[in-house]
Scaffold this motif. Structure first.
Motif, PDB file in Angstrom:
ATOM      1  N   TYR A  12       0.835  -1.207   0.000  1.00 62.57           N
ATOM      2  CA  TYR A  12       0.000   0.000   0.000  1.00 62.57           C
ATOM      3  C   TYR A  12       0.874   1.263   0.000  1.00 62.57           C
ATOM      4  O   TYR A  12       0.593   2.226  -0.723  1.00 62.57           O
ATOM      5  CB  TYR A  12      -0.892   0.030   1.237  1.00 62.57           C
ATOM      6  N   ASP A  13       1.918   1.268   0.833  1.00 62.39           N
ATOM      7  CA  ASP A  13       2.791   2.437   0.919  1.00 62.39           C
ATOM      8  C   ASP A  13       3.447   2.729  -0.429  1.00 62.39           C
ATOM      9  O   ASP A  13       3.568   3.894  -0.826  1.00 62.39           O
ATOM     10  CB  ASP A  13       3.868   2.220   1.979  1.00 62.39           C
ATOM     11  N   ARG A  41      -5.098   6.832   1.344  1.00 62.94           N
ATOM     12  CA  ARG A  41      -5.026   6.087   2.615  1.00 62.94           C
ATOM     13  C   ARG A  41      -5.007   7.037   3.814  1.00 62.94           C
ATOM     14  O   ARG A  41      -4.656   8.223   3.689  1.00 62.94           O
ATOM     15  CB  ARG A  41      -3.760   5.234   2.631  1.00 62.94           C
ATOM     16  N   GLY A  43      -2.913   6.788   6.164  1.00 64.85           N
ATOM     17  CA  GLY A  43      -1.502   6.946   6.507  1.00 64.85           C
ATOM     18  C   GLY A  43      -1.097   6.092   7.690  1.00 64.85           C
ATOM     19  O   GLY A  43      -1.931   5.674   8.499  1.00 64.85           O
ATOM     20  N   PRO A  44       0.202   5.796   7.810  1.00 63.86           N
ATOM     21  CA  PRO A  44       0.663   4.867   8.843  1.00 63.86           C
ATOM     22  C   PRO A  44       0.461   5.345  10.275  1.00 63.86           C
ATOM     23  O   PRO A  44       0.190   4.533  11.158  1.00 63.86           O
ATOM     24  CB  PRO A  44       2.159   4.686   8.522  1.00 63.86           C
ATOM     25  N   TYR A  71      -6.902   0.005   3.075  1.00 61.46           N
ATOM     26  CA  TYR A  71      -5.698   0.258   3.879  1.00 61.46           C
ATOM     27  C   TYR A  71      -6.024   0.283   5.373  1.00 61.46           C
ATOM     28  O   TYR A  71      -5.409  -0.451   6.167  1.00 61.46           O
ATOM     29  CB  TYR A  71      -5.056   1.577   3.443  1.00 61.46           C
TER      30      TYR A  71
END
Length: 208
Positions: A12-13, A41, A43-44, A71
């Motif tokens: 995904y990243d 997304r 984001g992490p 995600y």
């Protein structure tokens, strides 16, 4: 977090990085026309926060309103596996559901997720409670209506997270309207966190 999940998140990243590079070279109008093709997304940092909140709360009935490409679903499903719970995720676009399902399969998390296709304003009507955790991440002008459908189904102590409170700028008016609405709702306490695109994190009290 096991290697299969980490590998899927890395995939995904990589997609997000490629899309960000591509969109630098096109107009905002062109981006808008192809918005449904973009990952967008959470984001992490936001993903990790969602994962930790579910685990620390021991949430078992988890609802995601707006799967997109899955995600955030991966982060929620990994937490659900830890708590012995299940994610019910709502999405209107069949292609996005297909993509998300494939990624969850790669991550070994398919058993933790149930998809409910269709317009969330319809699919939420017959969704059973009590619900322990909610992520709201669909079109921002739908947040208030979806919250009103979810509010009576929240378990005591339930956590509700709404994304995109500060970004994109075009959504700020709708986001501000949602924040006022959720903070005025019976039994809700709420705070805005400057994480990712801005998160409104709300909790339903047992004794308002």
């Amino acid at each position: 977090m096991d290697q299969a999940v980490e590998a899927v998140l890395a995939e995904y990243d990589a997609r997000a990085a490629a899309e960000e590079e591509q969109t630098r070279h096109v107009s905002a109008a062109d981006v808008g026309r192809h918005i449904d093709d973009l990952l967008l997304r959470v984001g992490p940092r936001t993903g990790l926060l969602l994962n930790l909140l579910v685990k620390e709360a021991g949430a078992r009935h988890i609802v995601e309103v707006g799967t997109s490409y899955g995600y955030s679903t991966v982060w929620l499903a990994e937490a659900a596996r830890h708590t012995g719970g299940r994610v019910t995720t709502l999405e209107i676009h069949p292609g996005k559901i297909e993509y998300a399902a494939a990624m969850l399969g790669k991550a070994g998390l398919a058993a933790q997720v149930q998809f409910r296709p269709g317009d969330a304003r319809m699919t939420l009507v017959d969704l059973a409670g009590p619900i322990d955790f909610v992520l709201l991440d669909l079109w921002k002008d739908l947040y208030v209506g979806c919250f009103d459908l979810l509010h009576p189904k929240l378990a005591a102590g339930a956590i509700l997270v709404a994304d995109n409170m500060t970004y994109p700028q075009i959504s700020r008016l709708a986001a501000a309207h949602y924040r006022r609405h959720v903070r005025a709702a019976v039994g809700m306490s709420s705070v805005m966190l400057p994480i990712g695109s801005g998160l409104e994190v709300s909790r339903f009290r047992a004794d308002p």
